[in-house]
Scaffold this motif. Structure first.
Motif, PDB file in Angstrom:
ATOM      1  N   ILE A   1       0.820  -1.210   0.000  1.00  0.00           N
ATOM      2  CA  ILE A   1       0.000   0.000   0.000  1.00  0.00           C
ATOM      3  C   ILE A   1       0.856   1.263   0.000  1.00  0.00           C
ATOM      4  CG2 ILE A   1      -1.643   1.350   1.386  1.00  0.00           C
ATOM      5  CD1 ILE A   1      -2.820  -1.363   2.281  1.00  0.00           C
ATOM      6  N   GLU A   2       1.881   1.287   0.822  1.00  0.00           N
ATOM      7  CA  GLU A   2       2.673   2.504   0.976  1.00  0.00           C
ATOM      8  C   GLU A   2       3.369   2.900  -0.321  1.00  0.00           C
ATOM      9  OE1 GLU A   2       6.544   3.596   3.548  1.00  0.00           O
ATOM     10  OE2 GLU A   2       4.728   3.269   4.747  1.00  0.00           O
ATOM     11  N   GLN A   3       4.038   1.951  -0.987  1.00  0.00           N
ATOM     12  CA  GLN A   3       4.753   2.279  -2.212  1.00  0.00           C
ATOM     13  C   GLN A   3       3.791   2.630  -3.360  1.00  0.00           C
ATOM     14  OE1 GLN A   3       7.870   2.908  -2.809  1.00  0.00           O
ATOM     15  NE2 GLN A   3       8.530   2.445  -0.724  1.00  0.00           N
ATOM     16  N   ARG A   4       2.632   1.986  -3.403  1.00  0.00           N
ATOM     17  CA  ARG A   4       1.632   2.354  -4.416  1.00  0.00           C
ATOM     18  C   ARG A   4       1.136   3.773  -4.168  1.00  0.00           C
ATOM     19  NH1 ARG A   4      -2.633  -1.625  -3.242  1.00  0.00           N
ATOM     20  NH2 ARG A   4      -3.878  -0.441  -4.728  1.00  0.00           N
ATOM     21  N   ALA A   5       0.921   4.097  -2.891  1.00  0.00           N
ATOM     22  CA  ALA A   5       0.468   5.450  -2.541  1.00  0.00           C
ATOM     23  C   ALA A   5       1.514   6.483  -2.935  1.00  0.00           C
ATOM     24  CB  ALA A   5       0.181   5.533  -1.040  1.00  0.00           C
ATOM     25  N   ILE A   6       2.796   6.175  -2.682  1.00  0.00           N
ATOM     26  CA  ILE A   6       3.883   7.110  -3.024  1.00  0.00           C
ATOM     27  C   ILE A   6       3.939   7.324  -4.537  1.00  0.00           C
ATOM     28  CG2 ILE A   6       6.395   7.362  -3.098  1.00  0.00           C
ATOM     29  CD1 ILE A   6       6.449   5.961  -0.347  1.00  0.00           C
ATOM     30  N   ALA A   7       3.836   6.243  -5.309  1.00  0.00           N
ATOM     31  CA  ALA A   7       3.904   6.354  -6.765  1.00  0.00           C
ATOM     32  C   ALA A   7       2.737   7.183  -7.310  1.00  0.00           C
ATOM     33  CB  ALA A   7       3.919   4.969  -7.402  1.00  0.00           C
TER      34      ALA A   7
END
Length: 387
Positions: free
Chosen positions: A93-99
């Protein structure tokens, strides 16, 4: 630097060093730093691909896109972020949110504000699950910046109110995360927002806070942004001499680094100030340079808007050939824009230049149709003149 490390550790070190190189190079305006960062991050991405660790490949590509964004190479940033998103699994979730957040920033920076608003809305459910003050603050900050831009472009008072709420949330979370630099960025953008509603005293108060923080942090690129924002506020107040001097300082700072899109933006503001002071040749030079710098960065939409500003500010001092060339260049550069405010500016430039009085149906506006309409008008004039 990475000799003797196992493959996974080597890839991680390359990624972290590359990301830090890009960040420090941006803050300190170190020439060539983004290219160096891209080389390191690209090497880490290849290493992760060889290891078959897809989430890490995605993280590296997301960081690589950030370097492209800093340079103003927005098309490359978009493509790289889409590649990054395709690598992440649903649980990341975190890396998708950052992207997604970075994707929204790319759209906002290239003035595709409605597209940026769409991406922020898409990312919002992910950020509801992120337990990180810094990331949450960054989301609210970017969302507020987009609403801020749209409030000015589309004259939406409701967007002003929403932007103030988002800026307040961003400031709270940045304070909780201990990030003074980004608190200063919030202050800078609040300064601009207050100027759009005519509250110049509060605008300068927020900009003063931003300037103090950035001076303490020795962040030259953001100091230049504060100067450019203050110049726009001064222009709105009619304090043109002060605006020109302030923006000239911003241009000089930005010339020392790789932030070409920011330099182009500052050159546009400087060109407007010079034009209002009747320094026609200097204004022409600044605005033409803004077009070239933005094109060099790959930021075609900003280049097109700089060309439009040249026409808007200096039409009376340009030859018919210069106006025609500038409009043609702007039309090509902005051809794929989805921003209605930009389209309105372009069509207005056409109509003022060619004196076409018929109204447009904005609800169903097609840019290519509008261009063909004016081309047809010119052809009719030529045929009538020649019989």
């Amino acid at each position: 630097m990475v000799e003797g490390l196992d493959d996974e550790t080597r890839a991680q070190v390359l990624l972290r060093v590359g990301a830090l190189t890009g960040w420090i190079g941006s803050a300190s305006q170190i020439e060539g730093s983004q290219e160096m960062a891209k080389d390191l991050i690209s090497e880490s991405a290849r290493a992760f691909e060889a290891l078959g660790t897809r989430n890490e490949v995605g993280e590296a590509r997301s960081d690589l896109a950030l370097c492209y964004w800093r340079e103003g190479a927005y098309d490359e940033a978009r493509v790289t972020l889409q590649e990054a998103l395709s690598e992440f699994d649903e649980r990341n979730i975190e890396q998708r949110a950052i992207a997604l957040l970075r994707g929204a920033e790319v759209e906002r920076s290239s003035t595709r504000l409605n597209e940026a608003l769409r991406v922020f809305s898409q990312a919002a459910p992910l950020f509801d699950e992120v337990n990180d003050h810094y990331l949450t603050a960054t989301f609210h900050f970017g969302f507020a910046n987009t609403l801020n831009g749209l409030s000015s472009a589309e004259h939406r008072k409701d967007y002003v109110d929403r932007a103030l709420i988002e800026y307040t949330a961003a400031s709270f979370h940045f304070e909780q995360a201990g990030h003074e630099r980004y608190q200063a960025c919030v202050e800078n953008n609040l300064g601009f927002l207050f100027s759009t509603i005519g509250n110049f005293a509060d605008a300068h108060e927020h900009l003063d806070r931003a300037q103090v923080l950035m001076t303490r942090l020795k962040d030259n690129v953001h100091l230049a942004q504060v100067d450019e924002t203050r110049a726009r506020v001064l222009l709105a107040e009619g304090r043109t001499v002060e605006a020109e001097k302030t923006c000239r300082a911003a241009v000089r700072r930005l010339e020392k680094g790789d932030e070409l899109s920011l330099l182009a933006e500052a050159l546009v503001t400087h060109g407007v100030a010079l034009a209002r002071l009747d320094h026609t040749e200097q204004a022409r030079t600044a605005l033409r340079r803004a077009v070239e710098v933005a094109e060099q960065a790959g930021d075609l939409e900003s280049a097109g808007m700089a060309a439009l500003t040249l026409i808007e500010q200096l039409r009376a001092n340009l030859s018919d050939e210069e106006i025609g060339t500038a409009i043609e260049r702007a039309a090509v550069l902005i051809e794929n824009t989805g921003d209605m405010a930009t389209l309105r500016r372009l069509v207005k430039a056409f109509s003022l230049t060619f004196a076409v009085p018929a109204p447009l149906d904005w609800a169903d506006l097609s840019f290519k149709t509008a261009v063909h309409r004016y081309e047809a008008h010119l052809i009719r004039l030529a045929l009538n003149e020649t019989g």
